[in-house]
Design a protein around this motif. Structure first.
Motif, PDB file in Angstrom:
ATOM      1  N   SER A 129      37.643  -5.125  -0.496  1.00  0.00           N
ATOM      2  CA  SER A 129      38.353  -6.253  -1.087  1.00  0.00           C
ATOM      3  C   SER A 129      39.750  -5.829  -1.543  1.00  0.00           C
ATOM      4  O   SER A 129      39.962  -4.697  -1.980  1.00  0.00           O
ATOM      5  CB  SER A 129      37.565  -6.789  -2.283  1.00  0.00           C
ATOM      6  OG  SER A 129      38.339  -7.719  -3.008  1.00  0.00           O
ATOM      7  N   LEU A 130      40.714  -6.773  -1.423  1.00  0.00           N
ATOM      8  CA  LEU A 130      42.073  -6.489  -1.868  1.00  0.00           C
ATOM      9  C   LEU A 130      42.234  -6.690  -3.366  1.00  0.00           C
ATOM     10  O   LEU A 130      43.271  -6.367  -3.934  1.00  0.00           O
ATOM     11  CB  LEU A 130      43.066  -7.384  -1.108  1.00  0.00           C
ATOM     12  CG  LEU A 130      43.151  -7.166   0.407  1.00  0.00           C
ATOM     13  CD1 LEU A 130      44.109  -8.153   1.042  1.00  0.00           C
ATOM     14  CD2 LEU A 130      43.591  -5.732   0.703  1.00  0.00           C
ATOM     15  N   THR A 131      41.206  -7.258  -4.002  1.00  0.00           N
ATOM     16  CA  THR A 131      41.242  -7.487  -5.449  1.00  0.00           C
ATOM     17  C   THR A 131      40.404  -6.431  -6.151  1.00  0.00           C
ATOM     18  O   THR A 131      39.209  -6.304  -5.877  1.00  0.00           O
ATOM     19  CB  THR A 131      40.698  -8.885  -5.802  1.00  0.00           C
ATOM     20  OG1 THR A 131      41.435  -9.867  -5.077  1.00  0.00           O
ATOM     21  CG2 THR A 131      40.807  -9.138  -7.293  1.00  0.00           C
ATOM     22  N   PRO A 132      40.997  -5.647  -7.055  1.00  0.00           N
ATOM     23  CA  PRO A 132      40.207  -4.605  -7.729  1.00  0.00           C
ATOM     24  C   PRO A 132      39.173  -5.195  -8.674  1.00  0.00           C
ATOM     25  O   PRO A 132      39.419  -6.227  -9.313  1.00  0.00           O
ATOM     26  CB  PRO A 132      41.258  -3.800  -8.492  1.00  0.00           C
ATOM     27  CG  PRO A 132      42.406  -4.735  -8.678  1.00  0.00           C
ATOM     28  CD  PRO A 132      42.406  -5.640  -7.491  1.00  0.00           C
ATOM     29  N   VAL A 133      38.012  -4.534  -8.734  1.00  0.00           N
ATOM     30  CA  VAL A 133      37.005  -4.954  -9.713  1.00  0.00           C
ATOM     31  C   VAL A 133      37.417  -4.490 -11.103  1.00  0.00           C
ATOM     32  O   VAL A 133      37.114  -5.134 -12.107  1.00  0.00           O
ATOM     33  CB  VAL A 133      35.610  -4.412  -9.321  1.00  0.00           C
ATOM     34  CG1 VAL A 133      35.561  -2.907  -9.390  1.00  0.00           C
ATOM     35  CG2 VAL A 133      34.539  -5.018 -10.207  1.00  0.00           C
ATOM     36  N   PRO A 164      35.891  -2.938  -5.048  1.00  0.00           N
ATOM     37  CA  PRO A 164      34.473  -3.037  -4.699  1.00  0.00           C
ATOM     38  C   PRO A 164      34.104  -2.089  -3.554  1.00  0.00           C
ATOM     39  O   PRO A 164      34.837  -1.981  -2.565  1.00  0.00           O
ATOM     40  CB  PRO A 164      34.317  -4.508  -4.266  1.00  0.00           C
ATOM     41  CG  PRO A 164      35.408  -5.230  -4.994  1.00  0.00           C
ATOM     42  CD  PRO A 164      36.554  -4.269  -5.044  1.00  0.00           C
ATOM     43  N   GLY A 165      32.976  -1.382  -3.707  1.00  0.00           N
ATOM     44  CA  GLY A 165      32.522  -0.447  -2.682  1.00  0.00           C
ATOM     45  C   GLY A 165      33.253   0.878  -2.666  1.00  0.00           C
ATOM     46  O   GLY A 165      32.967   1.742  -1.830  1.00  0.00           O
ATOM     47  N   GLN A 166      34.183   1.077  -3.607  1.00  0.00           N
ATOM     48  CA  GLN A 166      34.996   2.298  -3.638  1.00  0.00           C
ATOM     49  C   GLN A 166      34.497   3.245  -4.732  1.00  0.00           C
ATOM     50  O   GLN A 166      34.003   2.809  -5.770  1.00  0.00           O
ATOM     51  CB  GLN A 166      36.459   1.941  -3.903  1.00  0.00           C
ATOM     52  CG  GLN A 166      37.417   3.133  -3.868  1.00  0.00           C
ATOM     53  CD  GLN A 166      38.831   2.752  -4.303  1.00  0.00           C
ATOM     54  OE1 GLN A 166      39.008   1.957  -5.236  1.00  0.00           O
ATOM     55  NE2 GLN A 166      39.831   3.287  -3.628  1.00  0.00           N
ATOM     56  N   THR A 167      34.625   4.543  -4.482  1.00  0.00           N
ATOM     57  CA  THR A 167      34.365   5.543  -5.512  1.00  0.00           C
ATOM     58  C   THR A 167      35.690   6.181  -5.910  1.00  0.00           C
ATOM     59  O   THR A 167      36.390   6.754  -5.066  1.00  0.00           O
ATOM     60  CB  THR A 167      33.400   6.637  -5.010  1.00  0.00           C
ATOM     61  OG1 THR A 167      32.132   6.046  -4.721  1.00  0.00           O
ATOM     62  CG2 THR A 167      33.208   7.716  -6.071  1.00  0.00           C
TER      63      THR A 167
END
Length: 567
Positions: free
Chosen positions: A2-6, A35-38
Motif C-alpha cells: 500500500s502507498l499509505t503507511p499504517v 502494510p506487509g512491511q517489516t
C-alpha cells in the motif's frame, strides 16, 4: 504494498521529567511503516529505539511523555489522543511482543488463560469460543499439542515456547501493526531463527506490518525491508536495509556494522596467529616464574586444563510424591585447553556447556571423570590452602555482571574482595593494584567510589573482568560473558579480552551459544548437544568444513552470517 503507511512518525520528541526539567530521549525522529512491511529500528542501549516504540502505544515508563511531533496510525494522530482511544488501539490494532517473556507472563496464570484474557479484552471471543481460539492461536504460533500447552504455566515452558506464547497474545486480535521489541534477544540462535521464521510466515499470511526493535544488525539485515538507525535519540540513517548495511554512510552505522559479530566475525588469520603466539610466549614466561613459588600451580608448559570423561548426573524429583529420576546433563566430555589459547564450548541451552564450566571451576562435583589443572586432579585437593591456590589461578566471568557484583559494594570493594580473601598486599598496595586493573580494562580510577547501579552494562562487565584478573590468574572461564551486551559494547569487551590475553598470557575457556562470537575470539571449538561433544576442531575447520548436521544448523542460524557487506 500500500502507498499509505499504517504508521507514520513525524519529528517525534520524547522526554523524561526529572526535578521539573525535561531530559530529551528522542529528538526529531521520523519513520514510516507500510502494510506487509517489516521496518527495523537498530541502535545500542540508550539510543531511543525502545522509547520510540513505546511512545506509539503510550507505554512510556515513569515520567516519560511525548513533547513534540506526531504519531499517525491509520490516519489518526494518536500522541494527543484520549486515554480511552489509546486503550482501544492496544491489542486490537497495535500488538506488542515484549523482550523478556518470563517477566511479561503472569507466573500464577496458565498460559491459555493469559491468551484468553487478550481475546476477551479486545472483544474477539468469549467463553468456550475463546477457549477454542486459544488453541488455534497456540497452534498458529508453532506450539505442538496446543490444547495441553494451554493448561500449563509459564515456568513449564522453555524460553522459545514462552516467546511463542507472547506472539500468540500479540496477534490475538489480528492487529494491523505488531511491535516486536527485542523479541529474541534472550534466545539461542536456533530458537531465534525458528521464532523469526514463524513471524515472517505470519506476516505474509496475515498481512500485518512489523516494527522490529533490535541491536543486532545481522538480524535486521535478514528480516527487515527498511532500516532505521538511531543514535543518542536521533535517526542518523534510514533506507532499504541491505543498501544501508552494504554501504553505511553515517560513522555510527559504520561502527555498528564493523562491530556486529554476525556480520564481521572473520578475524584475519595472521592477526589471530600473532596474538596467539604472543599469548603463548607470555604464558610460558609466567609459568616459569610461578614455578619458583611454593604451593602454587602453573608449572606446566603445554596443556593447562585437561578434562577427562566428565559426566554429571542430576537426580530430578518426579511428578508423583517421593518419585525421582536421573538426568545426565554431561555425558563423557573430554577436552584440553592449551596455555595461552582460547577454547570455546558452544551449544544450545540445555546442551551441558555451563555445567562443564562449573565442574572445571570446582563449583560442581563430577559424577564421573576428572579435571586436571597443570597435571593435578582438582578433586584430590583436600586442604584449604591447596584449594585457594587452585582458585587463585582460575577465575570466572559470568553472563550478568549486575547479578555477580554485590549492589551494596563499591567498585573498589568488589575488586578488592579477592585480594583480601587471599591476604594479598597492604591496603596501599591493594589500592595501587585496583587502579592498575581499572586502567587495564579502560576504566577511569574515579569509578572506584561508584556502585554497580551507577554504571552501564559494559562498564559493569569491565569491572567483572578487572575482579577476575585481580589474583593474576592463568585461566579465565567466561560463561556467556558477552551475550547480554549490545554489539558495540560486546565488540569492545571481546577486543579487551583479546588484548589482555596477549599482554598477560591468559588462557580462556569461553562458554557461549553464539558461534559468531566464537569466530572472533577462539582457537578451538567444542560443539555440545544433549550433554555430549558432537564435534571438536579448530575454529577454521568448524566454520569452513563442519562435519555434523547439528553444527551446520548452528552456523546456518547465525543471523546475517551469509550476507556480504562492504563496510
Amino acid at each position: 504494498m500500500s502507498l499509505t503507511p499504517v504508521l507514520e512518525i513525524k519529528d517525534l520528541d520524547v522526554g523524561f521529567e526529572f526535578q521539573k526539567k525535561i531530559t530529551p530521549a528522542v529528538r526529531g525522529a521520523n519513520l514510516a511503516v507500510y502494510p506487509g512491511q517489516t521496518v527495523a529500528i537498530v541502535g545500542e542501549s540508550g539510543s531511543g529505539k525502545s522509547t520510540t516504540a513505546h511512545a506509539i502505544i503510550d507505554l512510556l515508563p515513569g515520567t516519560g511523555r511525548v513533547t513534540g511531533g506526531e504519531i499517525i496510525f491509520e490516519g489518526q494522530e494518536v500522541s494527543k489522543a484520549k486515554k480511552t482511544d489509546i486503550l482501544a488501539l492496544r491489542g486490537s490494532s497495535i500488538g506488542l511482543v515484549p523482550q523478556d517473556p518470563m517477566s511479561n507472563l503472569n507466573p500464577l496464570w496458565r498460559v491459555g488463560t493469559q491468551i484468553k484474557e487478550a481475546l476477551e479484552a479486545n472483544n474477539v471471543a468469549k467463553g468456550k469460543e475463546a477457549d477454542a481460539r486459544v488453541v488455534e492461536l497456540l497452534n498458529e504460533a508453532g506450539l505442538p499439542d496446543a490444547e495441553r500447552r494451554a493448561r500449563q504455566y509459564p515456568h513449564e515452558f522453555s524460553g522459545g515456547m514462552r516467546q511463542r506464547a507472547l506472539i500468540a497474545i500479540g496477534l490475538a486480535a489480528r492487529p494491523k501493526l505488531l511491535i516486536a521489541d527485542e523479541p529474541t534477544s534472550a534466545l539461542d540462535v536456533t530458537v531465534q531463527k525458528q521464532i523469526l521464521d514463524h513471524l515472517d510466515r505470519l506476516t505474509v499470511e496475515l498481512g500485518f506490518a512489523v516494527l522490529l526493535i533490535t541491536h543486532d544488525l545481522g538480524l535486521a539485515a535478514e528480516r527487515a525491508d527498511h532500516l532505521v538507525v538511531m543514535y543518542r535519540g536521533q535517526v542518523v540513517e534510514s533506507g532499504p536495509a541491505l543498501d544501508i548495511l552494504k554501504d553505511p554512510e553515517h560513522p555510527y552505522t559504520q561502527r555498528l556494522v564493523k562491530s556486529a559479530p554476525s556480520l564481521a566475525s572473520r578475524r584475519l588469520s595472521s592477526e589471530r596467529a600473532r596474538v596467539r603466539e604472543q599469548a603463548v610466549e607470555t604464558a610460558e614466561e609466567i609459568a616459569a616464574e610461578v614455578a619458583t613459588r611454593d604451593d602454587e600451580f602453573g608449572v606446566g608448559q603445554g596443556t593447562i586444563i585437561e578434562a577427562k570423561n566428565l559426566t554429571k548426573v542430576f537426580t530430578i524429583r518426579g511428578a508423583r510424591p517421593g518419585s525421582s529420576f536421573d538426568f545426565k546433563a554431561v555425558d563423557d566430555v573430554s577436552f584440553q585447553l592449551r596455555r595461552g589459547t582460547t577454547s570455546a564450548i558452544v551449544g544450545e541451552s540445555g546442551s551441558g556447556k555451563s555445567t562443564v564450566a562449573r565442574m572445571v571451576l570446582g563449583l560442581l562435583d563430577s559424577t564421573e571423570g576428572t579435571v586436571e589443572f597443570d597435571g593435578v586432579d582438582i578433586t584430590t585437593l583436600k586442604s584449604k590452602r591447596q584449594q585457594l591456590a587452585m582458585r587463585r589461578q582460575m577465575q570466572p566471568i559470568f553472563q550478568n555482571p549486575y547479578a555477580s557484583l554485590d549492589p551494596m559494594y563499591s567498585i573498589y570493594r568488589s575488586i578488592e574482595e579477592p585480594l583480601r580473601t587471599h591476604d594479598i598486599g597492604t591496603k596501599k598496595e591493594r589500592e595501587a593494584k585496583i587502579r592498575d586493573l581499572l586502567e587495564k580494562v579502560s576504566l577511569p580510577a574515579s569509578v572506584m567510589r561508584r556502585y554497580p547501579s551507577e554504571l552501564s552494562g559494559g562498564q559493569r562487565q569491565r569491572v567483572a573482568i578487572a575482579r577476575a584478573l585481580a589474583l593474576d590468574p592463568e585461566v579465565v572461564i567466561c560463561d556467556e560473558a558477552v551475550s547480554a551486551l549490545d554489539v558495540l559494547v560486546q565488540a569492545q569487551i571481546l577486543n579487551l579480552l583479546n588484548d589482555l590475553q596477549a599482554e598477560l598470557g591468559l588462557s580462556y575457556l569461553f562458554i557461549t551459544h553464539d558461534l559468531a562470537v566464537v569466530r572472533q575470539i577462539a582457537d578451538n571449538v567444542l560443539v555440545m548437544q544433549n550433554g555430549k561433544v558432537v564435534e571438536s576442531a579448530t575454529v577454521s575447520q568448524v566454520f569452513d568444513n563442519p562435519r555434523e548436521d547439528y553444527t551446520k544448523k548452528l552456523l546456518d542460524a547465525i543471523p546475517g552470517g551469509s550476507i556480504e557487506l562492504g563496510a
